[in-house]
Design an enzyme around this catalytic site. Structure first.
Site, mmCIF file in Angstrom:
data_model
loop_
_atom_site.group_PDB
_atom_site.id
_atom_site.type_symbol
_atom_site.label_atom_id
_atom_site.label_comp_id
_atom_site.label_asym_id
_atom_site.label_seq_id
_atom_site.Cartn_x
_atom_site.Cartn_y
_atom_site.Cartn_z
ATOM 1 N N LYS A 53 -1.724 -3.839 -1.318
ATOM 2 C CA LYS A 53 -0.771 -2.947 -0.638
ATOM 3 C C LYS A 53 -0.716 -3.288 0.849
ATOM 4 C CE LYS A 53 -1.320 0.675 -4.069
ATOM 5 N NZ LYS A 53 -1.995 1.904 -4.507
ATOM 6 N N GLN A 97 -6.114 6.151 -2.171
ATOM 7 C CA GLN A 97 -6.239 5.406 -3.426
ATOM 8 C C GLN A 97 -7.048 6.225 -4.436
ATOM 9 O OE1 GLN A 97 -4.728 2.368 -4.082
ATOM 10 N NE2 GLN A 97 -5.420 2.729 -6.165
ATOM 11 N N ASP A 120 3.334 8.316 -1.908
ATOM 12 C CA ASP A 120 2.978 8.115 -3.321
ATOM 13 C C ASP A 120 3.707 9.125 -4.210
ATOM 14 O OD1 ASP A 120 1.454 6.001 -4.183
ATOM 15 O OD2 ASP A 120 -0.485 6.925 -3.734
#
Ligand code: NAD
Length: 291
Positions: A53, A97, A120
């Site tokens: 990422k 994460q 997200d």
């Protein structure tokens, strides 16, 4: 019939090219898109995802900030960092994460992220906005699937879409996005009876199960669009160590009209949509600042 194989790498490259242009234009106006990534613990898969990422951000001209914490990190320390990033106007996206170590309340951590920086799309408010048809950040994997269907010109409006899997990160938001786009949606899961009865009626079949080769050719309606979200590492056999999807590629490609491969299908689109959400967040910030 042999399915048309959708190339997620090629689509991803083209979308990322446009995003790099958008990021450069925003940077020229004094608002460089910026994503903050928080990693807790040393899970090797999570470390790879975070590295990918961050690298993808750099390539697209998006600034990235990375914060690493040990496995035994105090949740309050991470929450304090999130509060700091929420208050920092130069940060447009915050990603934690998952999974988090057991001492963390995952939902509470996701709720701590500002809705406006939740790139997200996992914050309960964004989930609610998605389900109500309002402007929201869409979760990256299902958002990437929608982009792939669009690029392949698969008709969604009026289609019967079957989603296998009901997780918060893939199955449920996938069903919501398909519904928003006008499909008639069936969501199947581990308690579904006669799964193949459902899947055989799908014009669009999305597999997000986490079991290698779970969807076989006899479960697919001829000509259907089959989207394989699964990412599984084979533990045994001649292909041990290799990645494979939830779809048995060889049998399904003979029946489906359109099929995504693993690797090289949905996977690259997930990070692409994370970049897209970050650029969009920066665009909204620039608009709010009047630049
Ligand atoms: P999960 O374990 O949270 O959910 C799996 C779902 O499958 C559950 O809802 C369960 O009800 C359903 N299921 C399990 N067994 C079933 C059965 N026998 N019949 C019908 N349904 C069944 O997993 P997840 O996080 O949603 O991920 C699913 C897969 O997608 C995994 O392989 C994961 O690695 C992959 N994934 C890929 C990406 C990507 O970028 N391509 C992103 C996220 C997840």
């Amino acid at each position: 019939m042999t399915a048309h194989i959708l190339d997620g790498n090629a689509l991803s490259a083209s979308v990322r090219g446009q995003l790099a242009e958008d990021a450069a234009a925003l940077t020229a106006r004094g608002v460089q898109p910026c994503l903050a990534v928080i990693l807790v613990g040393a899970d090797p898969a999570s470390a790879v995802y975070v590295r990918n990422k961050v690298a993808a951000c750099e390539k697209a001209g998006i600034r990235s900030l990375r914060f690493d914490y040990p496995q035994d990190a105090d949740p309050d320390t991470v929450l304090a960092r999130i509060a700091e990033l929420n208050a920092d106007p130069s940060v447009h996206g915050i990603l934690v994460q998952l999974p988090l170590p057991p001492q963390f309340d995952e939902a509470a951590v996701l709720e701590a992220i500002s809705v406006t920086k939740d790139v997200d799309g996992f914050h309960a408010e964004n989930v609610g906005r998605l389900s109500q048809g309002q402007e929201a950040f869409f979760p990256c994997t299902p958002h990437g699937v929608m982009k792939m269907l669009e690029a392949a010109e698969v008709p969604v409006k009026g289609a019967h879409a079957v989603v296998i899997g009901r997780s918060n990160i893939v199955g449920k938001p996938m069903a919501m996005l398909l519904l928003r786009a006008g499909a008639t949606v069936t969501v199947c899961h581990s308690q579904t009876r006669d799964l193949a009865e459902h899947t055989r009626r799908a014009d669009i079949l999305v597999a997000a199960v986490g079991r290698p080769g779970f969807v076989t050719g006899d479960m697919v309606r001829p000509g259907a669009a089959v989207i394989d979200v699964g990412i599984n590492r084979l533990k045994e056999g001649p292909n041990a160590g290799k990645l494979c999807g939830d779809v048995d590629f060889e049998s399904v490609r003979k029946v489906a009209g359109v099929l995504t491969p693993v690797p090289g299908g949905v996977g690259p689109m997930t990070i692409t949509m994370l970049l897209a959400n970050t650029v969009e967040s920066a665009r909204r910030a620039a608009r709010a600042q009047g630049v």
